[in-house]
Design an enzyme around this catalytic site. Structure first.
Site, PDB file in Angstrom:
ATOM      1  CG  HIS A   1       0.421  -3.999   1.708  1.00 63.63           C
ATOM      2  ND1 HIS A   1      -0.608  -3.117   1.471  1.00 63.63           N
ATOM      3  CD2 HIS A   1       0.376  -4.276   3.037  1.00 63.63           C
ATOM      4  CE1 HIS A   1      -1.252  -2.870   2.608  1.00 63.63           C
ATOM      5  NE2 HIS A   1      -0.670  -3.573   3.572  1.00 63.63           N
ATOM      6  CD  GLU A   2       2.774  -6.451   5.310  1.00 62.55           C
ATOM      7  OE1 GLU A   2       3.161  -5.769   6.290  1.00 62.55           O
ATOM      8  OE2 GLU A   2       1.582  -6.724   5.114  1.00 62.55           O
TER       9      GLU A   2
ATOM     10  CG  HIS B   1       2.484  -0.963   6.201  1.00 65.40           C
ATOM     11  ND1 HIS B   1       1.568   0.057   6.336  1.00 65.40           N
ATOM     12  CD2 HIS B   1       1.759  -2.081   5.929  1.00 65.40           C
ATOM     13  CE1 HIS B   1       0.351  -0.414   6.155  1.00 65.40           C
ATOM     14  NE2 HIS B   1       0.434  -1.710   5.901  1.00 65.40           N
TER      15      HIS B   1
ATOM     16  CD  GLU C   1      -3.121  -1.829   6.454  1.00 66.16           C
ATOM     17  OE1 GLU C   1      -2.554  -2.204   5.407  1.00 66.16           O
ATOM     18  OE2 GLU C   1      -2.769  -2.226   7.577  1.00 66.16           O
TER      19      GLU C   1
END
Length: 290
Positions: free
Chosen positions: A132-133, A136, A191
């Site tokens: 997920h990070e 980004h 997100e």
């Protein structure tokens, strides 16, 4: 006489207005640079990477970092070590030995995982959060966060807004920029896109996609418990964790991959160390000539 007085009043009023207007314009120039960006100001991917690298170096110096043989580091390398070059990024990983449940990635490819997160999630669930990070970073959200943090700290006086290149920042500003990047408020859309990136990462690399639902379920449960204050602050801009878990489940069902995920209790195996063998000394036998 009356006309002369009126003229003088008008002249004084004009001078006061002009002076005030000049002062206001000076402030608006700085404010505009902060809030909207200045037309001459550019912030490239390379700028974001350079600034992020410097900010992370400062944060690394201020945290306790697990050493190369530390169980946390060994585990992280085992999980994500093969993904040092991916998506056009040079990724580097370190563990901050801190009880907080968090992780972040920056525009230069630095990935930092808190030991508190590793204590509550198993390997697959960690893959989800780290994925997920990294999402980004790939989606340029981290670049935009670095830009926003730089504008807030380095352009506050409007000086750098006159240049097409980023200006040097002070050590204090660098610390604030680093904190701002960690606490950056990504939009709910960003997100959600990072969540999807994590799911697709798991699916593409043959991992259990059901760990996505499990990871968000853990965050949802923790937000109701003792760490609710911290997690509420950390997740304030994120979609609701329960909603995210449900979305992950729906994706897995749609792909025909859903099955209840069995969470594995994280086990940190102590690193075996071998003590060097004690040196033994033997006394040489001496003989004396008679």
């Amino acid at each position: 006489m009356k006309r002369k007085s009126v003229f003088l009043v008008a002249l004084v009023a004009f001078m006061v207005f002009s002076t005030a207007k000049a002062q206001i314009n000076l402030g608006e120039k700085a404010l505009g640079a902060v809030q909207k960006g200045y037309t001459g100001f550019t912030f490239s991917n390379e700028d974001a990477a350079k600034l992020s690298k410097e900010a992370v170096a400062k944060m690394d110096a201020e945290h306790v970092i697990a050493g190369p043989t530390d169980p946390y580091t060994v585990r992280l390398n085992k999980i994500f070590g093969k993904y040092t070059k991916a998506y056009g990024l040079e990724l580097n990983y370190k563990v901050y030995v801190i009880k907080e449940v968090n992780a972040f990635a920056t525009a230069d490819g630095s990935v930092r995982v808190y030991s508190g997160l590793m204590d509550v999630m198993d390997d697959n669930e960690l893959l989800v959060v780290i994925g997920h990070e990294i999402g980004h970073v790939v989606n340029k959200d981290s670049r935009d966060a670095a830009r926003a943090a730089y504008q807030k700290e380095a352009l506050i006086d409007g000086a750098a807004s006159q240049s097409g290149t980023i200006a040097a920042v002070t050590d204090s500003q660098l610390g604030k920029i680093g904190s701002a990047m960690i606490d950056s408020k990504h939009s709910r859309k960003q997100e959600s896109e990072a969540d999807l990136f994590a799911y697709e990462f798991m699916k593409k690399n043959g991992y259990d996609v059901n760990a996505v639902e499990s990871a968000f379920s853990i965050l949802a449960k923790m937000s109701e418990g003792a760490q609710s204050d911290f997690l509420t602050k950390m997740m304030s801009s994120h979609p609701d964790s329960k909603e995210r878990a449900e979305n992950a489940r729906k994706r897995a069902e749609k792909d025909g991959l859903y099955k209840p995920y069995v969470h594995q209790t994280p086990v940190v195996t102590p690193v075996k160390t071998t003590k060097p063998a004690a040196k033994t000394t033997t006394k040489k036998k001496t003989t004396t000539k008679k």
